[in-house]
Design a protein around this motif. Structure first.
Motif, PDB file in Angstrom:
ATOM      1  N   ALA A 146       0.766  -1.505   0.234  1.00  0.00           N
ATOM      2  CA  ALA A 146       0.199   0.061  -0.083  1.00  0.00           C
ATOM      3  C   ALA A 146       1.148   1.246  -0.404  1.00  0.00           C
ATOM      4  O   ALA A 146       1.016   2.199  -1.038  1.00  0.00           O
ATOM      5  CB  ALA A 146      -0.199  -0.235   1.153  1.00  0.00           C
ATOM      6  N   LEU A 147       2.078   1.294   0.295  1.00  0.00           N
ATOM      7  CA  LEU A 147       2.660   2.086   0.770  1.00  0.00           C
ATOM      8  C   LEU A 147       3.392   2.396  -0.693  1.00  0.00           C
ATOM      9  O   LEU A 147       3.861   3.590  -1.147  1.00  0.00           O
ATOM     10  CB  LEU A 147       3.816   2.005   1.917  1.00  0.00           C
ATOM     11  N   ALA A 148       4.217   1.660  -1.218  1.00  0.00           N
ATOM     12  CA  ALA A 148       4.604   1.354  -2.813  1.00  0.00           C
ATOM     13  C   ALA A 148       3.564   2.207  -3.693  1.00  0.00           C
ATOM     14  O   ALA A 148       4.399   2.988  -4.997  1.00  0.00           O
ATOM     15  CB  ALA A 148       5.038   0.089  -2.643  1.00  0.00           C
ATOM     16  N   VAL A 149       2.514   1.775  -3.529  1.00  0.00           N
ATOM     17  CA  VAL A 149       1.611   1.937  -4.652  1.00  0.00           C
ATOM     18  C   VAL A 149       0.854   4.285  -4.326  1.00  0.00           C
ATOM     19  O   VAL A 149      -0.192   4.392  -4.949  1.00  0.00           O
ATOM     20  CB  VAL A 149       0.887   1.649  -5.395  1.00  0.00           C
ATOM     21  N   GLY A 150       1.455   4.264  -2.705  1.00  0.00           N
ATOM     22  CA  GLY A 150       1.597   5.504  -2.690  1.00  0.00           C
ATOM     23  C   GLY A 150      -0.242   5.974  -1.756  1.00  0.00           C
ATOM     24  O   GLY A 150      -0.095   7.346  -1.318  1.00  0.00           O
ATOM     25  N   ALA A 151       0.014   5.062  -0.593  1.00  0.00           N
ATOM     26  CA  ALA A 151      -0.536   5.029   0.307  1.00  0.00           C
ATOM     27  C   ALA A 151      -0.060   5.643   1.355  1.00  0.00           C
ATOM     28  O   ALA A 151       1.226   6.016   1.558  1.00  0.00           O
ATOM     29  CB  ALA A 151      -1.212   3.990   0.542  1.00  0.00           C
ATOM     30  N   ARG A 152      -1.033   6.338   2.179  1.00  0.00           N
ATOM     31  CA  ARG A 152      -0.215   7.895   3.152  1.00  0.00           C
ATOM     32  C   ARG A 152      -0.789   7.761   4.933  1.00  0.00           C
ATOM     33  O   ARG A 152      -1.628   6.508   4.818  1.00  0.00           O
ATOM     34  CB  ARG A 152      -0.588   9.178   2.959  1.00  0.00           C
ATOM     35  N   ALA A 153       0.405   7.795   5.044  1.00  0.00           N
ATOM     36  CA  ALA A 153       0.816   7.080   7.393  1.00  0.00           C
ATOM     37  C   ALA A 153      -1.047   7.794   7.238  1.00  0.00           C
ATOM     38  O   ALA A 153      -1.277   6.378   8.570  1.00  0.00           O
ATOM     39  CB  ALA A 153       1.473   8.387   8.072  1.00  0.00           C
ATOM     40  N   VAL A 154      -1.683   8.736   7.020  1.00  0.00           N
ATOM     41  CA  VAL A 154      -3.381   8.855   7.274  1.00  0.00           C
ATOM     42  C   VAL A 154      -4.170   8.346   6.772  1.00  0.00           C
ATOM     43  O   VAL A 154      -5.352   8.370   7.245  1.00  0.00           O
ATOM     44  CB  VAL A 154      -3.665  10.439   7.213  1.00  0.00           C
ATOM     45  N   ASP A 155      -3.853   7.738   6.040  1.00  0.00           N
ATOM     46  CA  ASP A 155      -5.070   6.299   5.147  1.00  0.00           C
ATOM     47  C   ASP A 155      -5.003   4.826   6.110  1.00  0.00           C
ATOM     48  O   ASP A 155      -4.136   4.338   6.048  1.00  0.00           O
ATOM     49  CB  ASP A 155      -4.160   5.845   3.833  1.00  0.00           C
ATOM     50  N   LEU A 156      -5.504   5.532   7.886  1.00  0.00           N
ATOM     51  CA  LEU A 156      -5.230   4.368   7.982  1.00  0.00           C
ATOM     52  C   LEU A 156      -5.052   2.870   7.909  1.00  0.00           C
ATOM     53  O   LEU A 156      -4.788   1.662   8.446  1.00  0.00           O
ATOM     54  CB  LEU A 156      -5.754   4.062   9.375  1.00  0.00           C
ATOM     55  N   ASP A 157      -6.541   2.539   7.540  1.00  0.00           N
ATOM     56  CA  ASP A 157      -6.689   1.034   6.211  1.00  0.00           C
ATOM     57  C   ASP A 157      -6.223   0.582   5.902  1.00  0.00           C
ATOM     58  O   ASP A 157      -6.727  -0.251   5.548  1.00  0.00           O
ATOM     59  CB  ASP A 157      -8.673   1.213   6.612  1.00  0.00           C
ATOM     60  N   LEU A 158      -5.597   1.604   5.444  1.00  0.00           N
ATOM     61  CA  LEU A 158      -4.378   1.119   4.728  1.00  0.00           C
ATOM     62  C   LEU A 158      -3.402   0.550   4.839  1.00  0.00           C
ATOM     63  O   LEU A 158      -2.047  -0.112   4.359  1.00  0.00           O
ATOM     64  CB  LEU A 158      -4.078   1.660   2.814  1.00  0.00           C
ATOM     65  N   ARG A 193      -6.756  -1.763  11.212  1.00  0.00           N
ATOM     66  CA  ARG A 193      -7.558  -1.201  10.801  1.00  0.00           C
ATOM     67  C   ARG A 193      -7.602  -2.233   9.511  1.00  0.00           C
ATOM     68  O   ARG A 193      -8.741  -1.438   8.466  1.00  0.00           O
ATOM     69  CB  ARG A 193      -7.869  -0.001  10.404  1.00  0.00           C
ATOM     70  N   LEU A 194      -6.714  -2.882   9.225  1.00  0.00           N
ATOM     71  CA  LEU A 194      -5.932  -2.940   7.462  1.00  0.00           C
ATOM     72  C   LEU A 194      -7.577  -3.784   6.756  1.00  0.00           C
ATOM     73  O   LEU A 194      -8.152  -4.838   7.137  1.00  0.00           O
ATOM     74  CB  LEU A 194      -4.857  -4.257   7.641  1.00  0.00           C
ATOM     75  N   ARG A 195      -7.812  -2.876   5.189  1.00  0.00           N
ATOM     76  CA  ARG A 195      -7.720  -3.396   3.949  1.00  0.00           C
ATOM     77  C   ARG A 195      -6.971  -3.489   3.021  1.00  0.00           C
ATOM     78  O   ARG A 195      -6.659  -2.247   2.646  1.00  0.00           O
ATOM     79  CB  ARG A 195      -9.109  -2.339   3.415  1.00  0.00           C
ATOM     80  N   VAL A 196      -7.129  -4.772   2.312  1.00  0.00           N
ATOM     81  CA  VAL A 196      -5.621  -4.772   1.946  1.00  0.00           C
ATOM     82  C   VAL A 196      -6.583  -4.754   0.751  1.00  0.00           C
ATOM     83  O   VAL A 196      -7.339  -5.025  -0.302  1.00  0.00           O
ATOM     84  CB  VAL A 196      -5.231  -6.536   1.256  1.00  0.00           C
ATOM     85  N   LEU A 197      -5.353  -3.610  -0.296  1.00  0.00           N
ATOM     86  CA  LEU A 197      -5.594  -2.943  -1.357  1.00  0.00           C
ATOM     87  C   LEU A 197      -5.841  -4.444  -2.196  1.00  0.00           C
ATOM     88  O   LEU A 197      -5.545  -5.484  -2.849  1.00  0.00           O
ATOM     89  CB  LEU A 197      -4.284  -2.236  -1.810  1.00  0.00           C
ATOM     90  N   PRO A 198      -7.046  -4.637  -3.237  1.00  0.00           N
ATOM     91  CA  PRO A 198      -7.022  -5.866  -4.621  1.00  0.00           C
ATOM     92  C   PRO A 198      -5.916  -5.504  -5.008  1.00  0.00           C
ATOM     93  O   PRO A 198      -5.735  -7.058  -5.775  1.00  0.00           O
ATOM     94  CB  PRO A 198      -8.434  -5.698  -4.169  1.00  0.00           C
TER      95      PRO A 198
END
Length: 269
Positions: free
Chosen positions: A32-44, A49-54
């Motif tokens: 998720a971090l490698a494709v652009g998720a940020r630290a504030v995107d807690l569910d990623l 709270r994790l939701r896995v990116l498809p």
């Protein structure tokens, strides 16, 4: 080249094997971090709270096109990733193991090149790679479908895809360690002035701002497709145009140099 690969049409339906891939929450968060998720995107990015990116599925299944290359179906130094599709069957678990099977789908004859479709199936997703292989065409096969143009009307929404200068180096840790994404000399060998961003990273990264544009969550992605028109350089900023809504959206992505992703389509639950 194997005897089977010497005639591309004979590869249709060939079994590329099965694989069980294991991963944990750390792998999904790193992706998720490698494709652009940020630290504030807690569910990623936060395990509680994790939701896995498809689109993480595409890194898990990357072994399949590599298996086709190992058969000698294309030159691994000159073949190009033409397009990608992903259909989500069920949400990926936070951790565990995924059993996959792969085979060669259609094989198209573009004259100067062959185009191979690699299909990967699992209980969670079906993914299709389209691989453009220069020098392997001219075998008398069908040319295959043409690319649909973008809608002529103005887009319904416009957004921005930003990439970081370190993004290709980070994405390599998810599995795609091809030298053209990190080594300037390797990039120069394919005519690029500097290392380029992985195509699957670009496609997945686009789904984050696209979801926001459409009022959806990126982890709610149910279907995705797109064609790779040109490379992206880490640090590039691109424009995303979208037509439609979260249920069914067409989109494309372009930098100031021109289109980088075309014929995009995405659906979110």
């Amino acid at each position: 080249m194997t005897e089977l690969a010497s005639t591309p049409a004979r590869l249709v339906g060939v079994d590329l094997g099965t694989r069980v891939v294991r991963y944990d929450e750390r792998d999904a968060i790193l992706y998720a971090l490698a494709v652009g998720a940020r630290a504030v995107d807690l569910d990623l990015v936060f395990e509680d709270r994790l939701r896995v990116l498809p689109t993480f599925a595409l890194t898990l299944a990357q072994w399949a096109p590599d298996e086709l290359g190992a058969l000698g179906a294309f030159d691994t130094k000159s073949a190009l990733h033409g397009s990608q599709t992903l259909d989500v069957v069920a949400p990926l678990p936070r951790s565990g193991e995924i059993a996959m099977s792969a085979h060669v789908g259609e094989v198209w004859d573009k004259g100067r090149a062959a185009v191979y479709e690699v299909v990967v199936e699992s209980d969670y997703f079906v993914a299709r790679w389209s691989l453009f292989a220069p020098g392997f065409g001219g075998f008398g096969g069908e040319r295959g479908p043409s690319v649909s143009p973008a809608p002529e009307q103005d887009p319904d929404s416009v957004g921005v895809l930003g990439t970081s200068v370190d993004q290709a180096a980070l994405y390599r840790l998810t599995g795609d360690r091809h030298h053209i994404h990190i080594d300037p000399e390797a990039a120069a060998s394919i005519g690029q002035p500097r290392p380029i961003l992985q195509g699957l990273c670009t496609l997945a990264a686009a789904t984050l701002p696209l979801a926001d544009m459409l009022g959806a969550h990126p982890a709610s992605l149910t279907a995705l497709s797109g064609r790779f028109a040109a490379p992206v350089f880490p640090g590039d900023t691109s424009q995303i145009r979208a037509w439609g809504d979260a249920v069914d959206a067409q989109f494309d992505v372009a930098t100031a140099r021109g289109p980088i992703l075309t014929a995009g389509r995405a659906s979110f639950a």
